[in-house]
Design an enzyme around this catalytic site. Structure first.
Site, PDB file in Angstrom:
ATOM      1  N   ARG A  49      32.211  42.204  30.753  1.00  0.00           N
ATOM      2  CA  ARG A  49      31.313  41.557  31.704  1.00  0.00           C
ATOM      3  C   ARG A  49      31.412  42.247  33.055  1.00  0.00           C
ATOM      4  NH1 ARG A  49      32.223  35.145  31.478  1.00  0.00           N
ATOM      5  NH2 ARG A  49      32.406  35.478  33.726  1.00  0.00           N
ATOM      6  N   ARG A 101      31.436  22.668  39.318  1.00  0.00           N
ATOM      7  CA  ARG A 101      32.405  23.559  39.938  1.00  0.00           C
ATOM      8  C   ARG A 101      32.603  23.274  41.414  1.00  0.00           C
ATOM      9  NH1 ARG A 101      31.776  28.200  36.012  1.00  0.00           N
ATOM     10  NH2 ARG A 101      33.383  29.667  36.595  1.00  0.00           N
ATOM     11  N   ARG A 115      37.049  35.623  42.082  1.00  0.00           N
ATOM     12  CA  ARG A 115      36.712  34.421  41.304  1.00  0.00           C
ATOM     13  C   ARG A 115      37.874  33.433  41.320  1.00  0.00           C
ATOM     14  NH1 ARG A 115      35.456  37.331  36.060  1.00  0.00           N
ATOM     15  NH2 ARG A 115      35.425  35.295  35.070  1.00  0.00           N
ATOM     16  N   LYS A 149      37.636  27.956  28.433  1.00  0.00           N
ATOM     17  CA  LYS A 149      36.569  26.955  28.341  1.00  0.00           C
ATOM     18  C   LYS A 149      35.512  27.372  27.318  1.00  0.00           C
ATOM     19  CE  LYS A 149      35.425  27.416  32.731  1.00  0.00           C
ATOM     20  NZ  LYS A 149      36.362  28.393  33.333  1.00  0.00           N
ATOM     21  N   ARG A 186      39.332  41.106  28.712  1.00  0.00           N
ATOM     22  CA  ARG A 186      38.296  40.355  27.986  1.00  0.00           C
ATOM     23  C   ARG A 186      37.072  41.210  27.690  1.00  0.00           C
ATOM     24  NH1 ARG A 186      36.076  34.693  30.128  1.00  0.00           N
ATOM     25  NH2 ARG A 186      35.199  35.895  31.842  1.00  0.00           N
TER      26      ARG A 186
HETATM   27  P1  ADP Z   1      34.380  32.056  34.278  1.00  0.00           P
HETATM   28  O1  ADP Z   1      34.658  30.610  34.032  1.00  0.00           O
HETATM   29  O2  ADP Z   1      35.184  32.952  33.400  1.00  0.00           O
HETATM   30  O3  ADP Z   1      34.452  32.456  35.715  1.00  0.00           O
HETATM   31  P2  ADP Z   1      31.493  31.689  33.824  1.00  0.00           P
HETATM   32  O4  ADP Z   1      30.733  32.456  32.801  1.00  0.00           O
HETATM   33  O5  ADP Z   1      31.626  30.231  33.648  1.00  0.00           O
HETATM   34  O6  ADP Z   1      32.903  32.410  33.858  1.00  0.00           O
HETATM   35  O7  ADP Z   1      30.848  31.951  35.255  1.00  0.00           O
HETATM   36  C1  ADP Z   1      30.504  33.233  35.722  1.00  0.00           C
HETATM   37  C2  ADP Z   1      29.867  33.166  37.109  1.00  0.00           C
HETATM   38  O8  ADP Z   1      28.667  32.382  37.066  1.00  0.00           O
HETATM   39  C3  ADP Z   1      30.704  32.496  38.206  1.00  0.00           C
HETATM   40  O9  ADP Z   1      31.599  33.406  38.804  1.00  0.00           O
HETATM   41  C4  ADP Z   1      29.622  32.015  39.159  1.00  0.00           C
HETATM   42  O10 ADP Z   1      29.139  33.051  39.973  1.00  0.00           O
HETATM   43  C5  ADP Z   1      28.500  31.594  38.249  1.00  0.00           C
HETATM   44  N1  ADP Z   1      28.578  30.163  37.875  1.00  0.00           N
HETATM   45  C6  ADP Z   1      28.802  29.648  36.642  1.00  0.00           C
HETATM   46  N2  ADP Z   1      28.817  28.302  36.673  1.00  0.00           N
HETATM   47  C7  ADP Z   1      28.601  27.947  37.965  1.00  0.00           C
HETATM   48  C8  ADP Z   1      28.505  26.710  38.670  1.00  0.00           C
HETATM   49  N3  ADP Z   1      28.653  25.545  38.040  1.00  0.00           N
HETATM   50  N4  ADP Z   1      28.281  26.750  40.002  1.00  0.00           N
HETATM   51  C9  ADP Z   1      28.130  27.887  40.663  1.00  0.00           C
HETATM   52  N5  ADP Z   1      28.214  29.094  40.068  1.00  0.00           N
HETATM   53  C10 ADP Z   1      28.435  29.130  38.744  1.00  0.00           C
END
Ligand code: ADP
Ligand code: ZN
Length: 217
Positions: free
Chosen positions: A164, A92, A175, A17, A131
């Site tokens: 990360r 999400r 996750r 993404k 990553r």
């Molecule tokens: P990835 O898609 O690789 O898991 P992101 O950088 O999008 O990585 O998200 C990292 C973390 O940030 C998630 O595991 C969550 O804890 C939090 N997060 C990101 N977007 C949301 C969301 N829309 N709702 C709730 N938590 C979120």
């Protein structure tokens, strides 16, 4: 006046993404909102929101809906009029999706297409454990598949390239579980609206981007 259309990049952690949103930003000048990047900025700046979010993020869990929705609402109000934009990592949960529809409606716009990046779980794990990301500009690298030219230095901005905190094996597993439980069901939400498109996320980034381009242009 109204905002442009919202395009969603939707898919499991590691599905690409962030890579596709960055390409849309660079090549087409899209505005881009990544809730993950925004949350990490809060963590870094040690804001109240950041302190609240850290516990969840470090555990691989979702940050509570009201926190994320408020954050998105603030960001959307800064977006330029009449310009399409991309949301990465939001919504999400079902409640986030419902809130997004209401927010966009208030801004006289809507979701154009939800692009689902389809990738097998084994491939996701492989991508996530290797990553690395630039601390300054968030460009992604992979130790085997796409290393930076110079170790630990970003090709684009010379920033520091790090792993990360939530890309450890244990947190990755959590996750993926959270994704299946809370986020994957949203596919049905967008399918029912008739705006879900499934893309072959296992292809190379530039190949996936060709598919993305067909959708957004
Ligand atoms: P990835 O898609 O690789 O898991 P992101 O950088 O999008 O990585 O998200 C990292 C973390 O940030 C998630 O595991 C969550 O804890 C939090 N997060 C990101 N977007 C949301 C969301 N829309 N709702 C709730 N938590 C979120
Ligand atoms: Zn960089």
């Amino acid at each position: 006046m109204a905002l442009g259309k919202a395009f969603l990049l939707f898919g499991p952690p590691g599905s690409g993404k962030g890579t596709q949103s960055q390409l849309l930003r660079e090549k087409l000048g899209f505005s881009h909102l990544s809730t993950g990047d925004l949350l990490r900025k809060h963590l870094k700046n040690e804001t109240e929101l950041g302190k609240k979010a850290r516990v969840y993020m470090d555990a691989g869990e979702l940050v509570p809906d009201e926190v994320v929705i408020g954050m998105v609402q603030d960001s959307l109000s800064d977006f330029p009029d009449n310009k399409d934009f991309v949301l990465d990592g939001f919504p999400r949960t079902r409640d986030q999706a419902i809130a997004l529809d209401a927010l966009l409606n208030d801004l006289n716009t809507e979701v154009g297409t939800c692009m689902f990046l389809d990738v097998e779980t084994d491939v996701l794990k492989q991508r996530l454990v290797g990553r690395r990301v630039c601390k300054s500009c968030s460009t992604s690298y992979h130790v085997d598949f796409a290393p930076s030219k110079q170790e630990k230095v970003c090709d684009i901005c010379q920033g520091e390239v790090v792993q990360r905190r939530d890309d450890s094996e244990e947190v990755i597993m959590e996750r993926l579980i959270q994704y299946e439980k809370k986020t994957a069901p949203l596919k049905e939400y967008y399918k029912q609206k008739g705006i879900l498109v499934v893309l072959k996320g296992e292809n190379k980034p530039d190949v996936v981007f060709q598919d993305v381009l067909k959708i957004v242009s």
